[in-house]
Design a protein around this motif. Sequence first.
Motif, PDB file in Angstrom:
ATOM      1  N   ARG A 168       0.826  -1.206   0.000  1.00 52.57           N
ATOM      2  CA  ARG A 168       0.000   0.000   0.000  1.00 52.57           C
ATOM      3  C   ARG A 168       0.862   1.260   0.000  1.00 52.57           C
ATOM      4  N   LYS A 169       1.986   1.214   0.738  1.00 51.19           N
ATOM      5  CA  LYS A 169       2.902   2.355   0.736  1.00 51.19           C
ATOM      6  C   LYS A 169       3.517   2.566  -0.645  1.00 51.19           C
ATOM      7  N   LEU A 170       3.931   1.442  -1.277  1.00 54.19           N
ATOM      8  CA  LEU A 170       4.489   1.555  -2.633  1.00 54.19           C
ATOM      9  C   LEU A 170       3.438   2.073  -3.615  1.00 54.19           C
ATOM     10  N   SER A 171       2.180   1.601  -3.497  1.00 56.83           N
ATOM     11  CA  SER A 171       1.114   2.095  -4.396  1.00 56.83           C
ATOM     12  C   SER A 171       0.857   3.581  -4.171  1.00 56.83           C
ATOM     13  N   LEU A 172       0.905   4.015  -2.884  1.00 55.95           N
ATOM     14  CA  LEU A 172       0.729   5.441  -2.604  1.00 55.95           C
ATOM     15  C   LEU A 172       1.861   6.263  -3.195  1.00 55.95           C
ATOM     16  N   ARG A 173       3.105   5.744  -3.077  1.00 56.47           N
ATOM     17  CA  ARG A 173       4.237   6.451  -3.687  1.00 56.47           C
ATOM     18  C   ARG A 173       4.092   6.537  -5.202  1.00 56.47           C
ATOM     19  N   ALA A 174       3.672   5.396  -5.815  1.00 56.58           N
ATOM     20  CA  ALA A 174       3.480   5.402  -7.279  1.00 56.58           C
ATOM     21  C   ALA A 174       2.367   6.369  -7.685  1.00 56.58           C
TER      22      ALA A 174
ATOM     23  N   HIS B 123       3.757   9.856  -7.350  1.00 59.09           N
ATOM     24  CA  HIS B 123       4.677  10.141  -8.468  1.00 59.09           C
ATOM     25  C   HIS B 123       3.907  10.365  -9.772  1.00 59.09           C
ATOM     26  N   TYR B 124       2.869   9.556  -9.996  1.00 59.36           N
ATOM     27  CA  TYR B 124       2.064   9.740 -11.218  1.00 59.36           C
ATOM     28  C   TYR B 124       1.340  11.094 -11.212  1.00 59.36           C
ATOM     29  N   ARG B 125       0.812  11.465 -10.045  1.00 60.25           N
ATOM     30  CA  ARG B 125       0.133  12.770  -9.962  1.00 60.25           C
ATOM     31  C   ARG B 125       1.107  13.921 -10.188  1.00 60.25           C
ATOM     32  N   HIS B 126       2.309  13.780  -9.579  1.00 60.37           N
ATOM     33  CA  HIS B 126       3.316  14.826  -9.780  1.00 60.37           C
ATOM     34  C   HIS B 126       3.713  14.936 -11.256  1.00 60.37           C
ATOM     35  N   LEU B 127       3.904  13.783 -11.899  1.00 60.39           N
ATOM     36  CA  LEU B 127       4.233  13.793 -13.335  1.00 60.39           C
ATOM     37  C   LEU B 127       3.093  14.390 -14.160  1.00 60.39           C
ATOM     38  N   LEU B 128       1.848  14.029 -13.819  1.00 59.46           N
ATOM     39  CA  LEU B 128       0.683  14.570 -14.532  1.00 59.46           C
ATOM     40  C   LEU B 128       0.569  16.086 -14.334  1.00 59.46           C
TER      41      LEU B 128
END
Length: 284
Positions: free
Chosen positions: A26-32, A35-40
Amino acid sequence: RCFYNQKILQKTFGEWKDWWTVCRERKLSLRADSHYRHLLHNLIFKAWRAYVCQQQGKRNKYYVAESHAKKQKLLRTWQHWLVYVDIRRAKHGMQSVALAFRERSCLRISWAVWRRRHYQNCTGHKMNILALQHWAQSLQFRAWLQWRELYLYSQNDKQKESRAVTHHQHWELKRCMEAWLGYLNLHRAKKLQNELAQEHHQSRIVRQCFSDWRLSWECRRRMHAHRKDIEKLAARIALWRVFAHWKHYVLCVEETQQCELAEKHYKHHLLVRALLCIRWKRLW
């Protein structure tokens, strides 16, 4: 009993390992997701910046084209006005030359007529004097009668000449007045046409300036609305980022609390197990 405790410990460790794996995933999914939101967000900001630069370039080109069109229109108006002034000057020069030539021709004709008649009168008067001198001695009475008849005839001629001159002057004055009235009417008509053309041109320039101002006002209003929409979007993006950071912070705090609780539970379990082992050894 040791085997039972070992199984319980294995089962507890397996459950804790599964829970730790789930928490890590869950922590890794939150990080991903972060990161996806930041990239978007970066991609959205880059696209918005490119769109703003493109709109600024289009607006600058539109301003340059509008200024060039105004300069071209003013240059064409200035050229037409120069041509009109040259034609006006040429017309005035031709009219002045024609009036001067007409006055000179009229004076020349009148002077020639008057000189010819004066010469005829002088010649007739000299002939009359010579005739009177020649016939004075023999036919004084007849000469006097003839002289009186000639004098009356000359008076009649002078009266006729004066009447003819007066009639000719009146006729010339009437013709000049008619020509002057025609020129005055033509000048008034041209002046009226020029005033109407100037009013039409001014109204056209006013309408064009009003349309240009209205277009610029519409453009500024749209840009202002677009700027407000962009500011609202930026505020929403900032609020979303703050909410995402706060959510991440809350999840991190919950993870730390859960880790502390797991560590306390594990230490308590080890302590219970140690106490059980000591008690078991005492019984044996």
